[in-house]
Design a protein around this motif. Structure first.
Motif, PDB file in Angstrom:
ATOM      1  N   LEU A 144     -10.589  -3.749 -14.087  1.00 22.69           N
ATOM      2  CA  LEU A 144     -11.249  -2.393 -14.291  1.00 22.69           C
ATOM      3  C   LEU A 144      -9.709  -1.417 -14.782  1.00 22.69           C
ATOM      4  CD1 LEU A 144     -12.582  -2.069 -10.465  1.00 22.69           C
ATOM      5  CD2 LEU A 144     -13.627  -2.877 -12.501  1.00 22.69           C
ATOM      6  N   GLU A 145      -9.210  -2.096 -14.354  1.00 22.13           N
ATOM      7  CA  GLU A 145      -7.888  -1.129 -15.261  1.00 22.13           C
ATOM      8  C   GLU A 145      -7.298  -0.586 -16.550  1.00 22.13           C
ATOM      9  OE1 GLU A 145      -7.121   1.396 -13.442  1.00 22.13           O
ATOM     10  OE2 GLU A 145      -6.691   1.597 -11.448  1.00 22.13           O
ATOM     11  N   GLY A 146      -7.568  -1.574 -17.024  1.00 24.34           N
ATOM     12  CA  GLY A 146      -7.290  -2.027 -18.260  1.00 24.34           C
ATOM     13  C   GLY A 146      -5.623  -2.098 -18.519  1.00 24.34           C
ATOM     14  N   GLY A 147      -4.655  -2.880 -17.226  1.00 26.26           N
ATOM     15  CA  GLY A 147      -3.084  -2.654 -17.624  1.00 26.26           C
ATOM     16  C   GLY A 147      -3.266  -4.107 -15.995  1.00 26.26           C
ATOM     17  N   PRO A 148      -1.873  -4.547 -15.850  1.00 27.08           N
ATOM     18  CA  PRO A 148      -1.746  -5.170 -15.240  1.00 27.08           C
ATOM     19  C   PRO A 148      -1.213  -4.501 -14.200  1.00 27.08           C
ATOM     20  CG  PRO A 148      -0.141  -4.595 -16.940  1.00 27.08           C
ATOM     21  CD  PRO A 148      -0.895  -4.243 -17.334  1.00 27.08           C
ATOM     22  N   CYS A 149      -1.717  -4.840 -12.449  1.00 29.83           N
ATOM     23  CA  CYS A 149      -1.470  -3.884 -11.545  1.00 29.83           C
ATOM     24  C   CYS A 149      -0.423  -4.441 -10.474  1.00 29.83           C
ATOM     25  CB  CYS A 149      -2.754  -4.022 -10.486  1.00 29.83           C
ATOM     26  SG  CYS A 149      -4.134  -2.886 -11.902  1.00 29.83           S
ATOM     27  N   LEU A 150      -0.199  -3.667  -9.897  1.00 28.07           N
ATOM     28  CA  LEU A 150       0.156  -4.091  -7.765  1.00 28.07           C
ATOM     29  C   LEU A 150       0.262  -3.767  -6.972  1.00 28.07           C
ATOM     30  CD1 LEU A 150       3.601  -6.036  -7.825  1.00 28.07           C
ATOM     31  CD2 LEU A 150       4.241  -3.891  -8.835  1.00 28.07           C
ATOM     32  N   LEU A 151       0.011  -4.552  -5.968  1.00 29.25           N
ATOM     33  CA  LEU A 151      -0.917  -4.242  -5.069  1.00 29.25           C
ATOM     34  C   LEU A 151       0.605  -3.364  -3.844  1.00 29.25           C
ATOM     35  CD1 LEU A 151      -3.724  -3.742  -3.921  1.00 29.25           C
ATOM     36  CD2 LEU A 151      -3.272  -5.804  -2.817  1.00 29.25           C
ATOM     37  N   PHE A 152       0.244  -2.513  -3.511  1.00 35.41           N
ATOM     38  CA  PHE A 152       0.760  -1.694  -2.277  1.00 35.41           C
ATOM     39  C   PHE A 152       0.557  -1.226  -1.123  1.00 35.41           C
ATOM     40  CE2 PHE A 152       3.441  -1.178  -5.935  1.00 35.41           C
ATOM     41  CZ  PHE A 152       4.787  -0.893  -5.330  1.00 35.41           C
ATOM     42  N   PRO A 153       0.780  -0.811   0.277  1.00 36.41           N
ATOM     43  CA  PRO A 153      -0.234  -1.022   1.360  1.00 36.41           C
ATOM     44  C   PRO A 153      -0.709   0.155   1.785  1.00 36.41           C
ATOM     45  CG  PRO A 153       2.099  -1.291   2.064  1.00 36.41           C
ATOM     46  CD  PRO A 153       1.938  -1.716   0.580  1.00 36.41           C
ATOM     47  N   SER A 154      -0.442   1.307   1.290  1.00 40.66           N
ATOM     48  CA  SER A 154      -0.783   2.130   0.994  1.00 40.66           C
ATOM     49  C   SER A 154      -0.901   3.440  -0.249  1.00 40.66           C
ATOM     50  CB  SER A 154      -0.599   3.341   2.585  1.00 40.66           C
ATOM     51  OG  SER A 154       1.180   3.647   1.492  1.00 40.66           O
ATOM     52  N   GLY A 155      -1.693   4.485  -0.128  1.00 48.80           N
ATOM     53  CA  GLY A 155      -1.694   5.052  -1.509  1.00 48.80           C
ATOM     54  C   GLY A 155       0.277   5.602  -1.886  1.00 48.80           C
ATOM     55  N   MET A 156       0.791   5.561  -1.339  1.00 47.48           N
ATOM     56  CA  MET A 156       2.582   6.659  -1.022  1.00 47.48           C
ATOM     57  C   MET A 156       2.929   5.669  -1.092  1.00 47.48           C
ATOM     58  SD  MET A 156       1.938   9.952  -0.395  1.00 47.48           S
ATOM     59  CE  MET A 156       3.134   9.284  -0.734  1.00 47.48           C
ATOM     60  N   ALA A 157       3.014   4.082  -0.489  1.00 49.09           N
ATOM     61  CA  ALA A 157       3.886   3.509  -0.933  1.00 49.09           C
ATOM     62  C   ALA A 157       4.165   3.350  -2.362  1.00 49.09           C
ATOM     63  CB  ALA A 157       3.266   2.462   0.215  1.00 49.09           C
ATOM     64  N   ALA A 158       2.747   3.066  -2.957  1.00 49.84           N
ATOM     65  CA  ALA A 158       2.482   2.940  -4.436  1.00 49.84           C
ATOM     66  C   ALA A 158       3.168   4.604  -4.844  1.00 49.84           C
ATOM     67  CB  ALA A 158       1.036   2.737  -5.211  1.00 49.84           C
ATOM     68  N   SER A 159       2.910   5.191  -4.767  1.00 51.69           N
ATOM     69  CA  SER A 159       3.273   6.674  -5.915  1.00 51.69           C
ATOM     70  C   SER A 159       5.126   6.805  -5.414  1.00 51.69           C
ATOM     71  CB  SER A 159       2.968   7.814  -4.677  1.00 51.69           C
ATOM     72  OG  SER A 159       1.653   7.989  -4.422  1.00 51.69           O
ATOM     73  N   ALA A 160       5.757   6.244  -4.023  1.00 52.44           N
ATOM     74  CA  ALA A 160       6.866   6.319  -3.456  1.00 52.44           C
ATOM     75  C   ALA A 160       7.629   4.848  -4.642  1.00 52.44           C
ATOM     76  CB  ALA A 160       6.647   6.022  -2.038  1.00 52.44           C
ATOM     77  N   ALA A 161       6.689   4.292  -5.236  1.00 55.70           N
ATOM     78  CA  ALA A 161       7.269   2.819  -5.832  1.00 55.70           C
ATOM     79  C   ALA A 161       7.250   3.524  -7.253  1.00 55.70           C
ATOM     80  CB  ALA A 161       6.440   1.476  -6.141  1.00 55.70           C
ATOM     81  N   VAL A 162       6.618   4.274  -7.855  1.00 54.44           N
ATOM     82  CA  VAL A 162       6.699   4.728  -8.832  1.00 54.44           C
ATOM     83  C   VAL A 162       7.796   5.696  -9.318  1.00 54.44           C
ATOM     84  CG1 VAL A 162       5.556   6.651 -10.682  1.00 54.44           C
ATOM     85  CG2 VAL A 162       4.136   5.047  -8.666  1.00 54.44           C
ATOM     86  N   LEU A 163       7.509   6.858  -8.420  1.00 54.76           N
ATOM     87  CA  LEU A 163       8.620   7.877  -8.489  1.00 54.76           C
ATOM     88  C   LEU A 163      10.457   7.286  -7.946  1.00 54.76           C
ATOM     89  CD1 LEU A 163       6.841  10.221  -6.544  1.00 54.76           C
ATOM     90  CD2 LEU A 163       7.611  10.184  -8.604  1.00 54.76           C
ATOM     91  N   ALA A 164      10.281   6.442  -7.811  1.00 49.87           N
ATOM     92  CA  ALA A 164      12.387   5.512  -7.300  1.00 49.87           C
ATOM     93  C   ALA A 164      11.925   4.441  -8.162  1.00 49.87           C
ATOM     94  CB  ALA A 164      11.858   5.253  -5.965  1.00 49.87           C
TER      95      ALA A 164
END
Ligand SMILES: Cc1ncc(COP(=O)(O)O)c(C=O)c1O
Length: 391
Positions: free
Chosen positions: A72-92
């Motif tokens: 759906l996204e058109g690029g590889p994806c990685l799952l996280f336990p919450s939206g904030m965990a995903a955002s934190a991984a990006v920022l960090a």
């Protein structure tokens, strides 16, 4: 499973969400294999020879849902336990120490808190990271980028439409500008989902989504994911996920995959009902302001029409004051007073009760569910009449 190669034409969204990530048909196997619950896996000898070794590193149920998300996204994806965990991984992982982030003043509150004032001593501050905030509406973000170009910007964070103000920004134009100065562009696509807006195709490098919301849509789990164009960025975040152990549960990943099949029908219905609700709100005397990108008079309408395939199920509106909002909530029968959005049950809340958003006491964020549109309109109308009548 049917794909573009076998049908000879581009598959429509409803087909893609139903089929996304399903394994090839095997006689006797289910369409969607159930969740795999495992800490260690059989892995004799060289660990590199085993596809799965240990539950913190990987899990076949995550892999299955990540494959669906990639479709759906058109690029590889990685799952996280919450939206904030995903955002934190990006920022960090994507902002180097001493780097600079440009971020909207009106994006999801916790993302702003995380970047500007997290924990004792501060995370970004401790890394010497500077966060520059500018409004999503107008040219604020473009001007902040231009003003900071000489000093360098590592990352531009966008959220569109924003929660809760529903401002929309131009992903393609801002991505092009950010890329001229070597900045990465991240889009929080939670309110739209990849069915209504594709940030990677519009030029963003990374897309972040809280799957807690419309992606899963049943108000029964918390999950998030990232999607990228450059797999090297994903590998940095995978390492972060593995080392810190910020991993999703297999049951949640499986439930999310099962819920994905109805995303298109849920969103189509929510968009259609939200349009009617926004139009009703816009004409009701109790309502001072309505924001919904689908309203022709909305400041975001022209841009949203270009950039999105639908306007979503979230609406914001403003009543006279907190007392009017309380009368509205006391009178409604079909709107649950609750936080979050994107679920099958219509819900709403005064955002001011949390603090942190620049909104008045009468500001309400409404998430339109799957109830019958006429029932919902009747209930909202009587609740708004009550909000107005007792003043
Ligand atoms: C736009 C947006 N992004 C991210 C998040 C965080 O998601 P989660 O609650 O799944 O951590 C939220 C949650 O409300 C949100 O609204």
């Amino acid at each position: 499973m049917a794909d573009e190669a076998t049908t000879g034409r581009a598959l429509r969204p409803a087909t893609r969400v139903v089929r996304a990530g399903l394994p090839d048909a095997v006689p006797g196997a289910p369409y969607l294999p159930g969740p795999v619950f495992a800490a260690p896996y059989h892995a004799p000898g060289d660990p590199a020879q085993s596809p799965y070794t240990y539950g913190r590193f990987h899990n076949p149920t995550w892999t299955q849902y990540e494959a669906a998300l990639e479709a759906l996204e058109g690029g590889p994806c990685l799952l996280f336990p919450s939206g904030m965990a995903a955002s934190a991984a990006v920022l960090a992982t994507l902002v180097p120490p001493g780097g600079r982030i440009v971020m909207p003043t009106d994006s999801y509150y916790t993302t702003r808190v995380l970047s500007t004032q997290p924990f004792d001593g501060g995370w970004c501050a401790a890394q010497g990271i500077e966060v520059i905030q500018a409004p999503t509406a107008g040219n604020g973000l473009a001007e902040a980028l231009a003003a900071n170009a000489p000093r360098g910007v590592a990352l531009l964070w966008l959220e569109t439409p924003t929660n809760p103000a529903l401002e929309v920004c131009d992903i393609a134009a801002l991505s092009a500008q950010a890329h001229t100065m070597g900045a990465l562009v991240v889009v929080d696509n939670t309110t739209a989902t990849p069915l209504l807006q594709q940030p990677l195709a519009l030029g963003a490098d990374v897309c972040v989504v809280s799957d807690t919301k419309a992606m899963t849509g049943h108000a029964d789990l918390v999950l998030g994911h990232v999607a990228v164009r450059d797999v090297a960025l994903l590998e940095r975040m995978r390492l972060w996920r593995t080392r810190l152990g910020v991993i999703p549960g297999p049951m949640e990943a499986w439930l999310a995959h099962r819920s994905l099949g109805t995303l298109q029908v849920r969103l189509a219905q929510q968009c259609a009902t939200a349009q009617r609700v926004a139009e009703r709100l816009a004409t009701h005397p109790a309502v001072r302001v309505v924001r919904y990108p689908g309203l022709p008079g909305d400041p975001s309408h022209a841009l949203a029409t270009r950039q999105m395939q639908g306007f979503g199920g979230v609406i914001s509106f403003e009543l006279a004051d907190g007392a009017a909002a309380r009368r509205f909530f006391a009178a409604t029968r079909l709107v649950s007073e609750a936080t979050s959005f994107g679920g099958i049950h219509t819900s709403a809340e005064c955002r001011a009760r949390w603090g942190g958003d620049a909104v008045s006491e009468g500001f309400i964020r409404l998430s339109v569910g799957l109830e019958d549109a006429d029932d919902l309109l009747a209930d909202l109308t009587q609740a708004l009449d009550t909000a107005l009548g007792a003043r």
